[in-house]
Design an enzyme around this catalytic site. Structure first.
Site, PDB file in Angstrom:
ATOM      1  N   CYS A   1       0.805  -1.224   0.000  1.00  0.00           N
ATOM      2  CA  CYS A   1       0.000   0.000   0.000  1.00  0.00           C
ATOM      3  C   CYS A   1       0.846   1.285   0.000  1.00  0.00           C
ATOM      4  CB  CYS A   1      -0.976  -0.051   1.172  1.00  0.00           C
ATOM      5  SG  CYS A   1      -2.387   1.033   0.946  1.00  0.00           S
TER       6      CYS A   1
ATOM      7  N   ARG B   1     -12.610   6.220  -0.312  1.00  0.00           N
ATOM      8  CA  ARG B   1     -11.566   5.241   0.003  1.00  0.00           C
ATOM      9  C   ARG B   1     -11.998   3.877  -0.539  1.00  0.00           C
ATOM     10  NH1 ARG B   1      -7.661   7.253   2.945  1.00  0.00           N
ATOM     11  NH2 ARG B   1      -6.755   5.191   3.295  1.00  0.00           N
TER      12      ARG B   1
ATOM     13  N   HIS C   1      -3.335  -5.497   2.802  1.00  0.00           N
ATOM     14  CA  HIS C   1      -2.952  -5.677   4.202  1.00  0.00           C
ATOM     15  C   HIS C   1      -3.593  -7.000   4.612  1.00  0.00           C
ATOM     16  CE1 HIS C   1      -1.656  -1.459   4.659  1.00  0.00           C
ATOM     17  NE2 HIS C   1      -2.695  -1.127   3.919  1.00  0.00           N
TER      18      HIS C   1
HETATM   19  N1  GLN Z   1      -2.148   6.793   2.523  1.00  0.00           N
HETATM   20  C1  GLN Z   1      -2.286   5.947   1.386  1.00  0.00           C
HETATM   21  C2  GLN Z   1      -3.673   5.944   0.803  1.00  0.00           C
HETATM   22  O1  GLN Z   1      -4.627   6.252   1.474  1.00  0.00           O
HETATM   23  C3  GLN Z   1      -1.864   4.535   1.737  1.00  0.00           C
HETATM   24  C4  GLN Z   1      -2.771   3.866   2.744  1.00  0.00           C
HETATM   25  C5  GLN Z   1      -2.322   2.508   3.185  1.00  0.00           C
HETATM   26  O2  GLN Z   1      -1.124   2.219   3.259  1.00  0.00           O
HETATM   27  N2  GLN Z   1      -3.284   1.681   3.572  1.00  0.00           N
HETATM   28  O3  GLN Z   1      -3.851   5.632  -0.356  1.00  0.00           O
END
Ligand code: GLN
Length: 247
Positions: free
Chosen positions: A99, A133, A198
């Site tokens: 990520c 998101r 993750h």
């Molecule tokens: N901050 C980054 C995003 O929101 C990565 C997030 C993450 O590592 N889960 O895309």
């Protein structure tokens, strides 16, 4: 491997305090355990802001995910290490980047608020933050080392990543993946695996862990990896796949 010498792999855990979302540290634990079960010792080198590191001595480099804030805190330090990291990657050192770590191996990550966090430009990809998101459980069909499996994990990112001339890690069967549009998840280059998963990724998907360990063991000693009993992990995998894809 010379007789009488205990095999030892060097693991490099980059920014463990800043890049550790949704249990990413579990990737290190799974990698270590699967080495110990095979009587391969591991030395874990934690690298924080300001620390120096010799990537060429490493057998596995891990970068986890982080919030936009955490990414902007460590990005400049990582940029100072870009040349050495690129050299290690070109030399075939296995890397897993999840990520936020994945985004920073590319050209840039432009956050939703318009801030540009420069990436290392080692991989041909870029990331733009989106309004919503991309969150939830994911199933991805992956082929590694001639084995095809559907892996599972959890994603939560604003960034939409677009690949240039780079292979994805796999094909999205459920969830969003790189950008929610093109059906691709993650990226691959040499012995680098990048993913939005993750979960953490490695404990849930031992076949990915073993691929990374096998790359390291092959580079260092040219020996094959002994198989382990993964029946418990695979039954968890099939429960999740049934939930996501149906029976
Ligand atoms: N901050 C980054 C995003 O929101 C990565 C997030 C993450 O590592 N889960 O895309």
């Amino acid at each position: 491997m010379p007789r009488g010498i205990t095999p030892r792999l060097n693991i490099c855990h980059m920014y463990p305090d800043l890049l550790n979302l949704y249990g990413d540290r579990g990737n290190i634990m799974a990698y270590r355990m699967r080495c110990l079960w095979r009587e391969i010792e591991v030395a874990i080198h934690q690298v924080n802001i300001g620390d120096s590191v010799d990537f060429d001595r490493m057998d596995f480099i891990f970068l986890g995910g982080g919030s936009d804030r955490e990414q902007s805190l460590m990005a400049a330090d990582l940029a100072e290490k870009a040349g050495a990291l690129e050299q290690a990657i070109e030399g075939g050192v296995p890397v897993l980047a999840i990520c936020g770590g994945y985004q920073l191996l590319g050209k840039y990550y432009k956050t939703l608020t318009g801030d540009i966090i420069p990436g290392l430009g080692i991989l041909d990809l870029y990331t733009d933050g989106g309004e919503t998101r991309l969150i939830g459980n994911v199933a991805v069909e992956v082929e590694l080392g001639g084995i095809r499996q559907t892996i599972t994990g959890f994603e939560n990112h604003s960034g939409r990543t677009c690949l240039g001339k780079l292979d994805p890690l796999g094909k999205v069967m459920a969830g969003h993946g790189n950008n929610g549009r093109d059906g691709m998840e993650g990226a691959r280059y040499k012995n680098v695996i990048c993913s939005y998963l993750h979960g953490p990724l490695l404990p849930k998907n031992p076949f990915v862990t073993d691929y990374l360990i096998a790359c390291a063991v092959k580079r260092k000693w040219s020996i094959p990896l002994k198989p382990l009993d993964d029946s418990i992990e695979m039954s968890a995998n099939s429960v999740m796949l049934k939930r996501l894809l149906g029976p």
